[in-house]
Scaffold this motif. Structure first.
Motif, PDB file in Angstrom:
ATOM      1  N   ARG A  81       0.818  -1.222   0.000  1.00 40.55           N
ATOM      2  CA  ARG A  81       0.000   0.000   0.000  1.00 40.55           C
ATOM      3  C   ARG A  81       0.851   1.272   0.000  1.00 40.55           C
ATOM      4  NH1 ARG A  81      -2.327  -3.993   1.515  1.00 40.55           N
ATOM      5  NH2 ARG A  81      -4.561  -4.400   1.329  1.00 40.55           N
ATOM      6  N   LYS A  82       2.158   1.091  -0.206  1.00 39.28           N
ATOM      7  CA  LYS A  82       3.085   2.235  -0.235  1.00 39.28           C
ATOM      8  C   LYS A  82       3.046   3.057   1.045  1.00 39.28           C
ATOM      9  CE  LYS A  82       3.983   2.399  -5.030  1.00 39.28           C
ATOM     10  NZ  LYS A  82       3.688   0.944  -5.222  1.00 39.28           N
ATOM     11  N   ILE A  83       2.856   2.384   2.168  1.00 38.86           N
ATOM     12  CA  ILE A  83       2.897   3.084   3.456  1.00 38.86           C
ATOM     13  C   ILE A  83       4.275   2.848   4.045  1.00 38.86           C
ATOM     14  CG2 ILE A  83       1.834   3.293   5.731  1.00 38.86           C
ATOM     15  CD1 ILE A  83      -0.674   1.968   4.569  1.00 38.86           C
ATOM     16  N   SER A  84       5.099   3.892   4.099  1.00 35.62           N
ATOM     17  CA  SER A  84       6.450   3.712   4.619  1.00 35.62           C
ATOM     18  C   SER A  84       6.747   4.758   5.687  1.00 35.62           C
ATOM     19  CB  SER A  84       7.465   3.799   3.482  1.00 35.62           C
ATOM     20  OG  SER A  84       7.279   4.997   2.762  1.00 35.62           O
ATOM     21  N   LEU A  85       7.746   4.468   6.508  1.00 35.90           N
ATOM     22  CA  LEU A  85       8.105   5.378   7.596  1.00 35.90           C
ATOM     23  C   LEU A  85       8.290   6.784   7.038  1.00 35.90           C
ATOM     24  CD1 LEU A  85      10.618   3.397   9.860  1.00 35.90           C
ATOM     25  CD2 LEU A  85       8.143   3.651  10.090  1.00 35.90           C
ATOM     26  N   GLY A  86       7.727   7.760   7.731  1.00 34.99           N
ATOM     27  CA  GLY A  86       7.839   9.147   7.291  1.00 34.99           C
ATOM     28  C   GLY A  86       6.584   9.646   6.574  1.00 34.99           C
ATOM     29  N   SER A  87       5.744   8.709   6.124  1.00 30.13           N
ATOM     30  CA  SER A  87       4.506   9.117   5.439  1.00 30.13           C
ATOM     31  C   SER A  87       3.625   9.956   6.369  1.00 30.13           C
ATOM     32  CB  SER A  87       3.687   7.887   5.007  1.00 30.13           C
ATOM     33  OG  SER A  87       4.392   7.077   4.116  1.00 30.13           O
ATOM     34  N   LEU A  88       3.018  10.981   5.809  1.00 28.60           N
ATOM     35  CA  LEU A  88       2.052  11.772   6.574  1.00 28.60           C
ATOM     36  C   LEU A  88       0.664  11.159   6.375  1.00 28.60           C
ATOM     37  CD1 LEU A  88       1.647  14.370   8.279  1.00 28.60           C
ATOM     38  CD2 LEU A  88       1.040  15.530   6.141  1.00 28.60           C
ATOM     39  N   ILE A  89       0.021  10.831   7.483  1.00 28.19           N
ATOM     40  CA  ILE A  89      -1.285  10.173   7.421  1.00 28.19           C
ATOM     41  C   ILE A  89      -2.338  11.055   8.109  1.00 28.19           C
ATOM     42  CG2 ILE A  89      -2.588   8.106   8.046  1.00 28.19           C
ATOM     43  CD1 ILE A  89      -0.053   6.511   8.074  1.00 28.19           C
ATOM     44  N   GLU A  90      -3.442  11.283   7.414  1.00 28.11           N
ATOM     45  CA  GLU A  90      -4.531  12.064   8.026  1.00 28.11           C
ATOM     46  C   GLU A  90      -5.822  11.269   7.970  1.00 28.11           C
ATOM     47  OE1 GLU A  90      -5.140  15.979   6.393  1.00 28.11           O
ATOM     48  OE2 GLU A  90      -7.007  16.273   7.548  1.00 28.11           O
ATOM     49  N   LEU A 133      -9.513  10.927   7.383  1.00 25.73           N
ATOM     50  CA  LEU A 133     -10.554  11.673   6.699  1.00 25.73           C
ATOM     51  C   LEU A 133     -11.919  11.317   7.267  1.00 25.73           C
ATOM     52  CD1 LEU A 133      -9.206  11.070   3.065  1.00 25.73           C
ATOM     53  CD2 LEU A 133      -8.826  13.077   4.523  1.00 25.73           C
ATOM     54  N   HIS A 134     -12.054  10.038   7.618  1.00 30.68           N
ATOM     55  CA  HIS A 134     -13.387   9.590   8.046  1.00 30.68           C
ATOM     56  C   HIS A 134     -13.248   8.241   8.758  1.00 30.68           C
ATOM     57  CE1 HIS A 134     -17.689   8.865   7.966  1.00 30.68           C
ATOM     58  NE2 HIS A 134     -17.481   7.678   7.392  1.00 30.68           N
ATOM     59  N   ILE A 135     -14.061   8.035   9.786  1.00 32.27           N
ATOM     60  CA  ILE A 135     -14.065   6.735  10.455  1.00 32.27           C
ATOM     61  C   ILE A 135     -15.414   6.074  10.227  1.00 32.27           C
ATOM     62  CG2 ILE A 135     -13.803   5.528  12.673  1.00 32.27           C
ATOM     63  CD1 ILE A 135     -12.160   7.894  13.660  1.00 32.27           C
ATOM     64  N   GLU A 136     -15.359   4.874   9.639  1.00 27.18           N
ATOM     65  CA  GLU A 136     -16.586   4.154   9.291  1.00 27.18           C
ATOM     66  C   GLU A 136     -17.252   3.619  10.556  1.00 27.18           C
ATOM     67  OE1 GLU A 136     -19.234   3.617   6.727  1.00 27.18           O
ATOM     68  OE2 GLU A 136     -17.271   3.932   5.782  1.00 27.18           O
ATOM     69  N   ASP A 137     -18.506   3.941  10.757  1.00 34.50           N
ATOM     70  CA  ASP A 137     -19.233   3.502  11.945  1.00 34.50           C
ATOM     71  C   ASP A 137     -19.333   1.981  12.035  1.00 34.50           C
ATOM     72  OD1 ASP A 137     -19.729   5.661  13.407  1.00 34.50           O
ATOM     73  OD2 ASP A 137     -21.900   5.792  12.992  1.00 34.50           O
ATOM     74  N   PHE A 138     -19.684   1.413  10.897  1.00 35.00           N
ATOM     75  CA  PHE A 138     -20.041  -0.012  10.846  1.00 35.00           C
ATOM     76  C   PHE A 138     -18.913  -0.936  11.348  1.00 35.00           C
ATOM     77  CE2 PHE A 138     -20.074  -3.946   8.165  1.00 35.00           C
ATOM     78  CZ  PHE A 138     -21.099  -4.574   8.870  1.00 35.00           C
ATOM     79  N   VAL A 194      -8.246   7.234   5.109  1.00 37.65           N
ATOM     80  CA  VAL A 194      -7.134   8.131   5.398  1.00 37.65           C
ATOM     81  C   VAL A 194      -6.513   8.644   4.116  1.00 37.65           C
ATOM     82  CG1 VAL A 194      -6.579   6.883   7.522  1.00 37.65           C
ATOM     83  CG2 VAL A 194      -5.373   6.331   5.407  1.00 37.65           C
ATOM     84  N   SER A 195      -5.781   9.747   4.232  1.00 38.95           N
ATOM     85  CA  SER A 195      -4.952  10.196   3.119  1.00 38.95           C
ATOM     86  C   SER A 195      -3.499   9.924   3.489  1.00 38.95           C
ATOM     87  CB  SER A 195      -5.165  11.686   2.843  1.00 38.95           C
ATOM     88  OG  SER A 195      -4.604  12.450   3.882  1.00 38.95           O
ATOM     89  N   ILE A 196      -2.789   9.387   2.545  1.00 34.83           N
ATOM     90  CA  ILE A 196      -1.350   9.148   2.732  1.00 34.83           C
ATOM     91  C   ILE A 196      -0.652   9.771   1.539  1.00 34.83           C
ATOM     92  CG2 ILE A 196       0.464   7.423   2.903  1.00 34.83           C
ATOM     93  CD1 ILE A 196      -1.412   5.601   4.276  1.00 34.83           C
ATOM     94  N   GLY A 197       0.195  10.764   1.785  1.00 30.48           N
ATOM     95  CA  GLY A 197       0.777  11.524   0.669  1.00 30.48           C
ATOM     96  C   GLY A 197      -0.375  12.133  -0.114  1.00 30.48           C
ATOM     97  N   ASN A 198      -0.475  11.818  -1.409  1.00 26.02           N
ATOM     98  CA  ASN A 198      -1.598  12.365  -2.172  1.00 26.02           C
ATOM     99  C   ASN A 198      -2.572  11.298  -2.642  1.00 26.02           C
ATOM    100  OD1 ASN A 198       0.231  11.321  -3.921  1.00 26.02           O
ATOM    101  ND2 ASN A 198       0.888  13.311  -4.747  1.00 26.02           N
ATOM    102  N   THR A 199      -2.597  10.157  -1.927  1.00 24.31           N
ATOM    103  CA  THR A 199      -3.606   9.143  -2.260  1.00 24.31           C
ATOM    104  C   THR A 199      -4.463   8.873  -1.025  1.00 24.31           C
ATOM    105  OG1 THR A 199      -2.169   7.299  -1.653  1.00 24.31           O
ATOM    106  CG2 THR A 199      -2.105   7.994  -3.950  1.00 24.31           C
ATOM    107  N   ASN A 200      -5.679   8.433  -1.272  1.00 28.14           N
ATOM    108  CA  ASN A 200      -6.587   8.056  -0.183  1.00 28.14           C
ATOM    109  C   ASN A 200      -6.739   6.550  -0.160  1.00 28.14           C
ATOM    110  OD1 ASN A 200      -6.864  10.749   0.049  1.00 28.14           O
ATOM    111  ND2 ASN A 200      -9.014  10.845  -0.609  1.00 28.14           N
ATOM    112  N   LEU A 201      -6.862   5.996   1.031  1.00 28.99           N
ATOM    113  CA  LEU A 201      -7.194   4.570   1.102  1.00 28.99           C
ATOM    114  C   LEU A 201      -7.847   4.209   2.418  1.00 28.99           C
ATOM    115  CD1 LEU A 201      -4.662   3.302   2.869  1.00 28.99           C
ATOM    116  CD2 LEU A 201      -3.512   3.348   0.667  1.00 28.99           C
ATOM    117  N   THR A 202      -8.327   2.969   2.462  1.00 23.53           N
ATOM    118  CA  THR A 202      -9.058   2.496   3.625  1.00 23.53           C
ATOM    119  C   THR A 202      -8.189   1.518   4.396  1.00 23.53           C
ATOM    120  OG1 THR A 202     -11.096   2.680   2.375  1.00 23.53           O
ATOM    121  CG2 THR A 202     -11.187   1.359   4.382  1.00 23.53           C
ATOM    122  N   ILE A 203      -8.155   1.691   5.714  1.00 24.67           N
ATOM    123  CA  ILE A 203      -7.326   0.845   6.571  1.00 24.67           C
ATOM    124  C   ILE A 203      -8.203   0.214   7.644  1.00 24.67           C
ATOM    125  CG2 ILE A 203      -5.499   0.920   8.309  1.00 24.67           C
ATOM    126  CD1 ILE A 203      -4.100   3.008   6.668  1.00 24.67           C
TER     127      ILE A 203
END
Ligand SMILES: [Mn+2]
Ligand SMILES: [Mn+2]
Ligand SMILES: [Mn+2]
Ligand SMILES: [Mn+2]
Lengths: 218, 218
Positions: free
Chosen positions: B174-183, B185-190, B196-205
DNA sequence: AATTATTTTTAGATTAATCTAAAAATTTTG
DNA sequence: CAAAATTTTTAGATTAATCTAAAAATAATT
């Protein structure tokens, strides 16, 4: 997977093998590994069961192809680590052997191949000994003992026979290092000591020392 | 001089120590080292005799100052070797642990101090864990699990809780490496999964993954 | 070739690290 | 708090690596 002890025995047998036909004696292995003869006998039986040596009672040990390849792989690791210690970690050539004795038993194909690449695929260790390739092929170069040269002959210092820490420090003290050009100026009748030139200095070397210095003749 | 097994037990006790008062249980050590409880009991007695731990029957093990320092020295070696493997030998961070488990037992003060210098005195290993100094001092940094952040909060990826090869490869994918900035965006209730956004891509964790990712909060 | 010396192997013991099964202690639970 | 469950320890065995002392085989010497 071989134990450290098994690996050390294979290496000792390799280093002690002169003749293809003559088995390496139990006592010589014991002496080499600073252990006792009965321990060696037990180990020879075990290595024989694993088809790494051929062994018949009272006839010493001979490496099989498999055993020889295994021994050379350990020697490859030993020598590559020695290069690493000298080239990268600023060890003196007299300090590396003991640590390499430990490092040679680390098990990882990738580790040793990457180390080889990182070091630039060296062909010789810090003592001038050749580094076997991954297939267990070892490249021998013709060399001659300083003690075998005659007056007026010269050669490049390419290796030591005795790589004990004591002898290596002795060479350091006299600024004799691999690559030095050595020429025999005179051989003393009385005690066979050699008057030689090394670089632009002259010095006297005992027969005993000359007997442990390998040259590539010029 | 400690055996590999003794060193491994000390390291396990260190890693399993949460509380200063509560002894580390026999079973937890056995599980950590993939051995059985009776083997651990024997070893605890031995380490106690050597004053590396305090141990009273049925009360688990606690490191003494000496034991703690010894454990940290092994961890220092482990982590420096991991840095070496990644920085110099082109290992991936998911491949280093197994080899470092072997290398950490090599005995040579000079080796490890020179390695430290050669690597430029690194303070973190490839997984973001701190490297103890030669005196056994370890510098902790405040970090927080991704799973503890709230919507809108962000941080820098500074370490993993689970450093298993499987999880590390999962992060690579998922291209998540040390130093990445993670924000967040939304937490799924279910299912508590995080967008989250990592660098300039969004993904679900997933919650499970978020629970193994350490961030330095911003 | 017989005796002696040397080398090697066998016999038997020891230490370390491991395991399984059973006993003992502690902790949890109804 | 007593019974049940869990954890830990003990007992006893196994494998590997080592050693010393004694026996056996080989090599060297009269
Ligand atoms: Mn060496
Ligand atoms: Mn060498
Ligand atoms: Mn690790
Ligand atoms: Mn690590």
């Amino acid at each position: 997977m071989l134990s450290h002890t098994e690996e050390n025995h294979l290496k000792a047998i390799f280093h002690l093998s002169k003749d293809q036909n003559e088995g390496v004696s139990t006592n010589s292995i014991a002496q080499n590994l600073k252990t006792k003869a009965p321990s060696v006998t037990d180990m020879l039986k075990k290595l024989c069961d694993k088809n790494l040596i051929t062994y018949k009672k009272y006839q010493g040990a001979l490496l099989t192809d498999d055993g020889r390849k295994t021994a050379l792989n350990i020697i490859r690791k030993h020598r590559l680590w020695e290069v690493f210690l000298v080239e990268k970690l600023e060890f003196n050539w007299s300090e590396v052997h003991e640590v390499a004795e430990q490092l040679e038993h680390i098990k990882s194909k990738k580790l040793i191949n990457e180390l080889d690449r990182f070091l630039g695929y060296p062909t010789k260790d810090p003592h001038g000994d050749p580094i076997p390739n991954p297939a267990g092929f070892i490249k021998h170069t013709t060399k001659v003992l300083l003690s075998d040269l005659k007056k007026g002959e010269k050669g490049t210092f390419v290796g030591v026979k005795d790589s004990s820490s004591a002898f290596l420090k002795f060479l350091d003290k006299r600024k004799i290092s691999l690559g030095s050009l050595i020429e025999i100026l005179h051989i003393e009748d009385f005690d066979d000591s050699l008057h030689v030139s090394i670089g632009n200095t002259n010095l006297t070397i005992s027969m005993k020392s000359a007997n442990n210095i390998y040259l590539k003749k010029q």
